[in-house]
Design an enzyme around this catalytic site. Structure first.
Site, short mmCIF file in Angstrom:
data_model
loop_
_atom_site.label_atom_id
_atom_site.label_comp_id
_atom_site.label_asym_id
_atom_site.label_seq_id
_atom_site.Cartn_x
_atom_site.Cartn_y
_atom_site.Cartn_z
N HIS A 159 5.38 3.27 -2.81
CA HIS A 159 5.22 4.65 -2.39
C HIS A 159 6.56 5.17 -1.90
O HIS A 159 7.55 4.46 -1.86
CB HIS A 159 4.23 4.73 -1.22
CG HIS A 159 2.80 4.51 -1.59
ND1 HIS A 159 1.87 5.52 -1.58
CD2 HIS A 159 2.13 3.40 -1.98
CE1 HIS A 159 0.69 5.05 -1.94
NE2 HIS A 159 0.81 3.75 -2.18
N ARG A 179 0.12 15.49 -4.86
CA ARG A 179 -0.01 14.11 -4.36
C ARG A 179 -1.19 13.37 -4.99
O ARG A 179 -1.11 12.19 -5.31
CB ARG A 179 -0.21 14.19 -2.85
CG ARG A 179 -0.70 12.92 -2.17
CD ARG A 179 -0.87 13.18 -0.67
NE ARG A 179 -1.57 12.12 0.04
CZ ARG A 179 -0.97 11.12 0.66
NH1 ARG A 179 0.34 10.99 0.61
NH2 ARG A 179 -1.67 10.21 1.32
N GLU A 221 5.72 11.07 -5.47
CA GLU A 221 6.64 10.07 -4.95
C GLU A 221 7.42 9.43 -6.10
O GLU A 221 7.26 8.26 -6.42
CB GLU A 221 5.84 9.05 -4.12
CG GLU A 221 5.17 9.71 -2.92
CD GLU A 221 4.09 8.89 -2.23
OE1 GLU A 221 3.92 7.70 -2.56
OE2 GLU A 221 3.38 9.44 -1.36
N HIS A 265 0.50 8.09 -5.75
CA HIS A 265 0.82 9.41 -5.21
C HIS A 265 1.82 10.08 -6.13
O HIS A 265 2.97 9.63 -6.25
CB HIS A 265 1.35 9.30 -3.79
CG HIS A 265 0.28 8.95 -2.79
ND1 HIS A 265 0.52 8.25 -1.63
CD2 HIS A 265 -1.06 9.22 -2.80
CE1 HIS A 265 -0.64 8.10 -0.97
NE2 HIS A 265 -1.60 8.67 -1.66
O1 0X9 Z 1 -0.64 7.81 3.47
C1 0X9 Z 1 -0.42 6.91 2.67
O2 0X9 Z 1 -1.21 6.59 1.80
C2 0X9 Z 1 0.91 6.18 2.74
N1 0X9 Z 1 1.99 7.06 3.03
S1 0X9 Z 1 2.45 8.14 1.90
O3 0X9 Z 1 3.45 9.00 2.51
N2 0X9 Z 1 3.14 7.38 0.70
O4 0X9 Z 1 1.31 8.84 1.44
C3 0X9 Z 1 0.86 5.19 3.87
C4 0X9 Z 1 -0.05 4.09 3.61
C5 0X9 Z 1 -0.13 3.17 4.73
N3 0X9 Z 1 -1.28 2.44 4.58
C6 0X9 Z 1 -1.29 1.16 4.13
N4 0X9 Z 1 -0.25 0.46 4.18
N5 0X9 Z 1 -2.39 0.73 3.68
ZN ZN Z 2 2.27 7.45 -1.09
#
Ligand code: 0X9
Ligand code: ZN
Length: 418
Positions: free
Chosen positions: A304, A235, A184, A181
């Site tokens: 992330h 993003r 980040e 992303h």
């Molecule tokens: O949405 C996402 O991809 C992650 N949050 S972010 O704000 N960095 O975009 C969360 C991912 C959660 N999913 C897993 N852990 N697979």
């Molecule tokens: Zn992310």
């Protein structure tokens, strides 16, 4: 002569405007604090074009930060009021936050510490990161090598640093990626700090004594570069398969329960899963590396922001993976260690339980099909009242305690597989 001079000027002006960064003047960031009864009203906002959800959590009690462009402010506030959603204004003008940060960065002129090739008082560009990795490979040829595991959509090399103190190529491996992303920034910074400590800090040599580390600090170089030149809040990748909108969410593009839940098939969505699974060269690069080294890779971490959270699969269901007790205990231990070093409390848990579903993510695929039993997504802290963007002056205060969590992960792999 005259007219060609003029057209040159015109061209320069056009170019300058094309290259000019997107302004976030008038954009506000709100922090919603939904209880159970507000969740539906918040969910209704998620599909709304132009709203940018900075937090993925959609469970009661979890704050949800949203960037609202000026033209949507009125209807957004109306919606919150109509449904009595508790909220506060986090950032009154996002451009001001970025402006301040840019001024600080330009005027800081802090001398880089001569003993290190990298500084953690500023965010590094893609080129600076590449340079750092290649400098390390030259300076520590018996410990470090750099490989290109693929090319981005726009043709940038995706670099992976391999840190290995020896062995016959059968040592356990820890794979870390960051920056899938683009916006980040604290994630690549944390990966660089891990690299810096493992390679340049002789006191940490125990962590590389029986474990190899494969670290990809910028898995989405096109997007990362784009956040420096044009759009700080970008993003996704920068691929153009769709002619509606640019980019795919790299963390929805993996081929495990792809597009089933918590992902969008709409190309303009921030969570667009892509036209098909593994449509993106960046996610294929990670996939191919994991498959190539599958028997040796014991742990996968994807960095992330922002949380702080330490999440483990699954992200497509709230059901627990078979080895969840191990994943939970190791995550808890990692959190405790970094907390003792002054870090914040990371919420540790199964991804869907903690945040809600987001199928097609890298940790799910790596665990289910990449053969890596221990897989985590780590959401580093954000910038507090600044939302997404911890100012550069806060980098070291975030990544240094966080390294204590990495130490726990490294020690675990060394003890159990080394
Ligand atoms: O949405 C996402 O991809 C992650 N949050 S972010 O704000 N960095 O975009 C969360 C991912 C959660 N999913 C897993 N852990 N697979
Ligand atoms: Zn992310």
């Amino acid at each position: 002569m005259r007219s060609s001079g003029l057209s040159l000027l015109l061209l320069a002006a056009l170019l300058a405007s094309a290259l000019a960064a997107v302004s976030y003047r008038g954009h506000q960031v709100y922090r919603l604090k939904p209880s159970e009864e507000h969740l539906a009203a918040v969910a209704a906002l998620r599909g709304r074009m132009g709203l940018d959800f900075w937090s993925r959590a959609h469970l009661a009690g979890h704050p949800v930060d949203v960037r609202v462009p000026p033209q949507l402010l009125h209807s957004f506030r109306q919606h919150l009021d109509r449904h009595n959603v508790p909220h506060e204004l986090l950032i009154a003008d996002l451009e001001e936050v970025f402006q301040k940060e840019r001024n600080l960065t330009h005027h800081k002129a802090l001398p880089r510490r001569p003993e290190s090739r990298i500084s953690f008082t500023e965010y590094q560009t893609y080129d600076e990161i590449r340079q750092y990795l290649s400098d390390l490979a030259s300076s520590y040829p018996s410990l470090v090598s750099v490989e290109t595991i693929g090319q981005s959509f726009e043709g940038r090399p995706i670099d992976m640093i391999k840190i290995s103190s020896g062995g016959d190529g059968t040592r356990p491996v820890i794979v870390i990626d960051a920056g899938i992303h683009a916006r980040e920034w604290i994630a690549p910074a944390a990966a660089l700090y891990v690299i810096n400590q493992l390679v340049e800090n002789a006191a940490e040599s125990a962590l590389t004594a029986s474990v190899d580390w494969h670290i990809i600090p910028v898995l989405n170089p096109d997007g990362y570069e784009y956040t420096f030149t044009s759009e700080r809040m970008w993003r996704k990748t920068r691929s153009t398969e769709s002619n509606l909108c640019v980019g795919v969410d790299g963390n929805r593009n993996y081929d495990f329960h792809w597009m089933e839940v918590g992902a969008s098939s709409f190309p303009c969505s921030e969570t667009y899963a892509g036209p098909e699974a593994f449509s993106e060269s960046e996610t294929r690069a990670l996939r191919d590396h994991v498959l190539a080294d599958s028997s040796r890779i014991q742990l996968y971490l994807s960095f992330h922001s922002y949380g702080p959270y330490i999440l483990y699969p699954w992200s497509y269901t709230a059901e627990m993976p078979d080895n969840w007790e191990t994943l939970q205990a190791l995550g808890d231990a990692a959190n405790a260690a970094q907390e003792a070093a002054g870090g914040p409390t990371y919420a540790v848990g199964e991804s869907t339980v903690i945040l809600g579903a987001s199928a097609g993510s890298s940790d799910d695929w790596t665990k289910a099909l990449g053969g890596v039993e221990l897989a985590y997504t780590i959401e580093l802290p954000g910038g507090g009242s600044l939302g997404f963007d911890p100012p550069a002056s806060e980098i070291i205060g975030i990544v240094a305690p966080f390294f204590e969590a990495i130490r726990v992960f490294g020690q675990y792999v060394s003890d159990n597989f080394g």
